[in-house]
Enzyme design. Structure first.
Site, PDB file in Angstrom:
ATOM      1  N   ASN A   1      -5.133  12.663   0.560  1.00 36.65           N
ATOM      2  CA  ASN A   1      -4.289  11.757   1.365  1.00 36.65           C
ATOM      3  C   ASN A   1      -5.205  10.997   2.327  1.00 36.65           C
ATOM      4  OD1 ASN A   1      -1.623  10.764   2.049  1.00 36.65           O
ATOM      5  ND2 ASN A   1      -1.830  11.839   3.989  1.00 36.65           N
ATOM      6  N   LYS A   2      -4.608  10.161   3.130  1.00 32.26           N
ATOM      7  CA  LYS A   2      -5.351   9.311   4.066  1.00 32.26           C
ATOM      8  C   LYS A   2      -6.388  10.100   4.863  1.00 32.26           C
ATOM      9  CE  LYS A   2      -5.141   5.819   4.384  1.00 32.26           C
ATOM     10  NZ  LYS A   2      -6.111   4.924   3.683  1.00 32.26           N
TER      11      LYS A   2
ATOM     12  N   ARG B   1       0.864  -1.174   0.000  1.00 36.08           N
ATOM     13  CA  ARG B   1       0.000   0.000   0.000  1.00 36.08           C
ATOM     14  C   ARG B   1       0.900   1.222   0.000  1.00 36.08           C
ATOM     15  NH1 ARG B   1       2.364   1.782   3.799  1.00 36.08           N
ATOM     16  NH2 ARG B   1       0.853   3.448   3.885  1.00 36.08           N
ATOM     17  N   GLY B   2       0.266   2.404  -0.079  1.00 29.91           N
ATOM     18  CA  GLY B   2       1.041   3.624  -0.278  1.00 29.91           C
ATOM     19  C   GLY B   2       1.109   3.858  -1.784  1.00 29.91           C
TER      20      GLY B   2
ATOM     21  N   ASP C   1      -1.771  10.722  -2.018  1.00 26.38           N
ATOM     22  CA  ASP C   1      -2.138   9.677  -2.984  1.00 26.38           C
ATOM     23  C   ASP C   1      -2.453  10.254  -4.350  1.00 26.38           C
ATOM     24  OD1 ASP C   1      -2.915   8.635  -0.145  1.00 26.38           O
ATOM     25  OD2 ASP C   1      -2.500   6.917  -1.456  1.00 26.38           O
TER      26      ASP C   1
HETATM   27  O1  MRU Z   1      -4.442   3.338   2.234  1.00 29.16           O
HETATM   28  P1  MRU Z   1      -2.963   3.500   2.128  1.00 29.16           P
HETATM   29  O2  MRU Z   1      -2.222   2.916   3.281  1.00 29.16           O
HETATM   30  O3  MRU Z   1      -2.451   3.012   0.786  1.00 29.16           O
HETATM   31  O4  MRU Z   1      -2.734   5.074   2.172  1.00 29.16           O
HETATM   32  C1  MRU Z   1      -1.447   5.581   2.109  1.00 29.16           C
HETATM   33  C2  MRU Z   1      -1.389   7.053   2.275  1.00 29.16           C
HETATM   34  O5  MRU Z   1      -2.373   7.713   2.455  1.00 29.16           O
HETATM   35  C3  MRU Z   1      -0.043   7.700   2.130  1.00 29.16           C
HETATM   36  O6  MRU Z   1       0.030   8.866   2.891  1.00 29.16           O
HETATM   37  C4  MRU Z   1       0.184   8.056   0.660  1.00 29.16           C
HETATM   38  O7  MRU Z   1       0.000   6.950  -0.166  1.00 29.16           O
HETATM   39  C5  MRU Z   1       1.532   8.614   0.436  1.00 29.16           C
HETATM   40  S1  MRU Z   1       2.733   7.327   0.562  1.00 29.16           S
HETATM   41  C6  MRU Z   1       4.256   7.884   0.179  1.00 29.16           C
END
Ligand code: MRU
Length: 368
Positions: free
Chosen positions: A254-255, A53-54, A244
């Protein structure tokens, strides 16, 4: 970055020369398990189930997923189907479309017999590019941290708050938001990180805390609602997050919960920076709130939580009353006006179309 003294990336080619190895992040922080992906379906499942993820790592896994697909069947139909399958995994991170959008046309131009080898080479190059981008983001972000630290001589530490996990586990290596933190720590600046737990998947409590502990960076995990209180009491010098998808106006997705941190930061005059690799920029969109597709995940991620029992077993327990209804929005959008600056691999800019085009002038012609 290192785990028990051994250098790892978050994704790499197995010694057999074709399987793709990942660290299964659903088992962290309690177990370090490496999983081999051998089909495009396994790569798609790993992305959807958040074993990887990320945003940057999602893009890298999709790239290798396409290579696995081409190894199995390199025809035009298989190429199109593999792209569709991978694109359907998670809707928000633009790196997924970016990686496939870069690879698909290049592979389609080749005779099928050459596609598998080319796809592996393209995926490897994309991973190396991600590492170089994050390294550069780390250097630019380090200057922000140096500047803030210079104004706080005599303090015990520089306090950075981060949300979710934008560390090396979220990328191929280094991380985005954590790259400047690692570089500051390595440069002898006493950084301390407030780690938002990041419900419901707990990427902060599980992954960011695991990474920071391994690197020896001082940190404390806090509940998601603590940030505003800490800012009011002068305990946060800087907020840094990843993203994201960031659109050309500078609106940052973002998250879930990032927006509330940005609001609190603005109210308390705390700088709020976003680390933004260029593959995460969606040049085709302008209004982040209206146009970015926000993933909604299984409500059971909200109604239950998993962790380690005293006996050492990993268990999931229900938090809510039986039969309760829940919604699970995975991301939110922070309007550009709340963002102090975007830290990209080409430097730092204001969160605006003008700022972004100043660093990426070649994107001026892309229609939004
Ligand atoms: O749901 P996830 O864990 O994939 O979300 C990740 C995030 O929100 C990160 O902050 C984002 O992908 C940036 S990662 C360098």
């Amino acid at each position: 970055m290192k785990v028990d003294g051994i250098h790892y990336r978050s994704i790499w080619l197995n010694d057999d020369g074709w399987s793709v190895d990942i660290i299964d992040q659903t088992h962290l922080p309690h177990e370090f398990i490496i999983r081999s992906l051998r089909t495009v379906e396994a790569a798609a499942e790993a992305i959807a189930a958040m074993r990887v993820r990320g945003a940057p790592l999602i893009g890298a896994t999709a790239a290798y997923g396409l290579a696995l697909a081409m190894r199995a069947e390199p025809g035009d139909e298989a190429l199109a189907q593999a792209c569709d399958r991978l694109l359907a995994t998670r809707p928000t991170a633009s790196n997924l479309q970016w990686a496939l959008g870069r690879m698909h046309p290049q592979l389609a131009e080749l005779p099928p017999a050459q596609r598998a080898e080319a796809a592996y080479a393209l995926a490897a190059a994309l991973c190396d590019e991600d590492v170089a981008i994050n390294d550069a983001i780390g250097e630019h972000g380090l200057e922000v941290i140096r500047g803030l630290w210079a104004g706080r001589e005599g303090a015990a530490a520089l306090h950075v708050l981060t949300h979710c996990n934008a560390g090396w586990l979220a990328t191929v290596d280094w991380g985005t938001a954590l790259a400047p933190v690692y570089k500051a720590h390595d440069a002898g600046i006493p950084v301390h990180v407030w780690v938002d737990e990041t419900r419901p998947r707990n990427q902060g409590a599980a992954l960011t805390a695991w990474e920071l502990k391994a690197h020896g960076v001082a940190h404390d995990v806090i509940v998601d609602n603590a940030g505003g209180h800490l800012m009011q009491h002068g305990l946060v010098d800087l907020v840094i997050t990843g993203t994201d998808r960031t659109v050309r106006s500078g609106d940052v997705c973002n998250k879930i919960g990032t927006y509330l941190k940005a609001l609190a930061a603005r109210d308390n005059r705390v700088p709020f920076y976003v680390c933004l690799p260029s593959p995460t920029i969606d040049w085709a969109l302008r209004d982040g709130v209206a146009e970015i597709p926000i993933e909604e995940r299984d409500p059971r991620e909200v109604t239950a939580i998993s962790g380690k029992t005293r006996g050492g077993d990993i268990q999931s327990v229900q938090l809510t009353p039986d039969g309760v209804s829940a919604r699970n929005f995975a991301f939110d959008v922070t309007p550009a006006r709340l963002v102090t600056g975007l830290i990209t691999e080409r430097g730092i800019c204001e969160a605006s179309e003008r700022g972004l085009l100043g660093l990426f002038p070649e994107q001026a012609e892309v229609a939004a």
